[in-house]
Design a protein around this motif. Structure first.
Motif, PDB file in Angstrom:
ATOM      1  N   LYS A  51     -17.161  -0.140 -16.487  1.00 29.26           N
ATOM      2  CA  LYS A  51     -16.106   0.245 -16.725  1.00 29.26           C
ATOM      3  C   LYS A  51     -15.364   0.373 -15.396  1.00 29.26           C
ATOM      4  CE  LYS A  51     -14.152   4.688 -18.188  1.00 29.26           C
ATOM      5  NZ  LYS A  51     -14.631   6.215 -18.588  1.00 29.26           N
ATOM      6  N   LEU A  52     -16.073   0.912 -14.296  1.00 26.85           N
ATOM      7  CA  LEU A  52     -15.250   1.066 -12.961  1.00 26.85           C
ATOM      8  C   LEU A  52     -14.935  -0.158 -12.226  1.00 26.85           C
ATOM      9  CD1 LEU A  52     -17.455   3.697 -11.395  1.00 26.85           C
ATOM     10  CD2 LEU A  52     -15.202   4.073 -12.251  1.00 26.85           C
ATOM     11  N   LYS A  53     -15.803  -1.239 -12.518  1.00 28.64           N
ATOM     12  CA  LYS A  53     -15.344  -2.705 -12.107  1.00 28.64           C
ATOM     13  C   LYS A  53     -13.938  -3.050 -12.882  1.00 28.64           C
ATOM     14  CE  LYS A  53     -19.793  -4.486 -11.030  1.00 28.64           C
ATOM     15  NZ  LYS A  53     -20.931  -5.601 -11.332  1.00 28.64           N
ATOM     16  N   GLN A  54     -13.995  -2.976 -14.087  1.00 29.71           N
ATOM     17  CA  GLN A  54     -12.902  -3.316 -14.982  1.00 29.71           C
ATOM     18  C   GLN A  54     -11.667  -2.618 -14.670  1.00 29.71           C
ATOM     19  OE1 GLN A  54     -13.750  -3.161 -18.951  1.00 29.71           O
ATOM     20  NE2 GLN A  54     -15.325  -4.905 -19.042  1.00 29.71           N
ATOM     21  N   GLU A  55     -11.646  -1.224 -14.200  1.00 29.29           N
ATOM     22  CA  GLU A  55     -10.667  -0.312 -13.952  1.00 29.29           C
ATOM     23  C   GLU A  55     -10.279  -0.916 -12.416  1.00 29.29           C
ATOM     24  OE1 GLU A  55     -11.776   3.618 -14.028  1.00 29.29           O
ATOM     25  OE2 GLU A  55     -11.937   3.500 -16.126  1.00 29.29           O
ATOM     26  N   LYS A  56     -11.003  -1.397 -11.533  1.00 31.05           N
ATOM     27  CA  LYS A  56     -10.711  -1.851 -10.212  1.00 31.05           C
ATOM     28  C   LYS A  56     -10.206  -3.200 -10.383  1.00 31.05           C
ATOM     29  CE  LYS A  56     -12.780  -2.870  -5.717  1.00 31.05           C
ATOM     30  NZ  LYS A  56     -14.043  -2.727  -4.967  1.00 31.05           N
ATOM     31  N   GLU A  57     -10.577  -4.052 -11.151  1.00 27.30           N
ATOM     32  CA  GLU A  57      -9.940  -5.374 -11.484  1.00 27.30           C
ATOM     33  C   GLU A  57      -8.412  -5.211 -12.061  1.00 27.30           C
ATOM     34  OE1 GLU A  57     -12.345  -7.731 -13.899  1.00 27.30           O
ATOM     35  OE2 GLU A  57     -13.806  -7.935 -12.239  1.00 27.30           O
ATOM     36  N   ARG A  58      -8.324  -4.088 -12.896  1.00 32.66           N
ATOM     37  CA  ARG A  58      -6.806  -4.000 -13.532  1.00 32.66           C
ATOM     38  C   ARG A  58      -5.968  -3.469 -12.413  1.00 32.66           C
ATOM     39  NH1 ARG A  58      -9.002  -0.720 -18.036  1.00 32.66           N
ATOM     40  NH2 ARG A  58     -10.380  -2.377 -19.097  1.00 32.66           N
ATOM     41  N   ALA A  59      -6.453  -2.519 -11.553  1.00 30.54           N
ATOM     42  CA  ALA A  59      -5.664  -1.893 -10.534  1.00 30.54           C
ATOM     43  C   ALA A  59      -5.222  -2.898  -9.278  1.00 30.54           C
ATOM     44  CB  ALA A  59      -6.126  -0.785 -10.022  1.00 30.54           C
ATOM     45  N   GLY A  60      -6.149  -3.868  -9.397  1.00 37.58           N
ATOM     46  CA  GLY A  60      -5.771  -4.883  -8.243  1.00 37.58           C
ATOM     47  C   GLY A  60      -4.821  -6.098  -8.673  1.00 37.58           C
TER      48      GLY A  60
END
Length: 61
Positions: A51-60
Motif C-alpha cells: 500500500k505504501l509503495k503504491q501511494e509513493k508511486e502515485r505521489a511521484g
C-alpha cells in the motif's frame, strides 16, 4: 502501527509466552499457534508495504 497490526502483534506475543510456559506435550500445539500468529502479522505487514509503495508511486507521478 495500525490497530489490526497491533492486535496481531499482541496475539503473537501471547502465543510466544504460552509456548514458553507450555509443558513438553503442549509445545507443538503452542508452536503452531505462534507460527500462525507470525504468518498473520507478516501478511498484514506485506499488505501495508505494498500500500505504501503504491501511494509513493502515485505521489511521484
Amino acid at each position: 502501527m495500525e490497530p489490526g497490526m497491533q492486535e496481531k502483534l499482541a496475539r503473537l506475543r501471547a502465543a510466544l509466552q504460552d509456548l514458553k510456559k507450555a509443558g513438553v506435550l503442549r509445545k507443538a500445539f503452542m508452536a503452531e499457534a505462534a507460527l500462525l500468529a507470525t504468518v498473520a502479522l507478516m501478511e498484514e505487514m506485506i499488505a501495508e508495504i505494498e500500500k505504501l509503495k503504491q501511494e509513493k508511486e502515485r505521489a511521484g507521478k
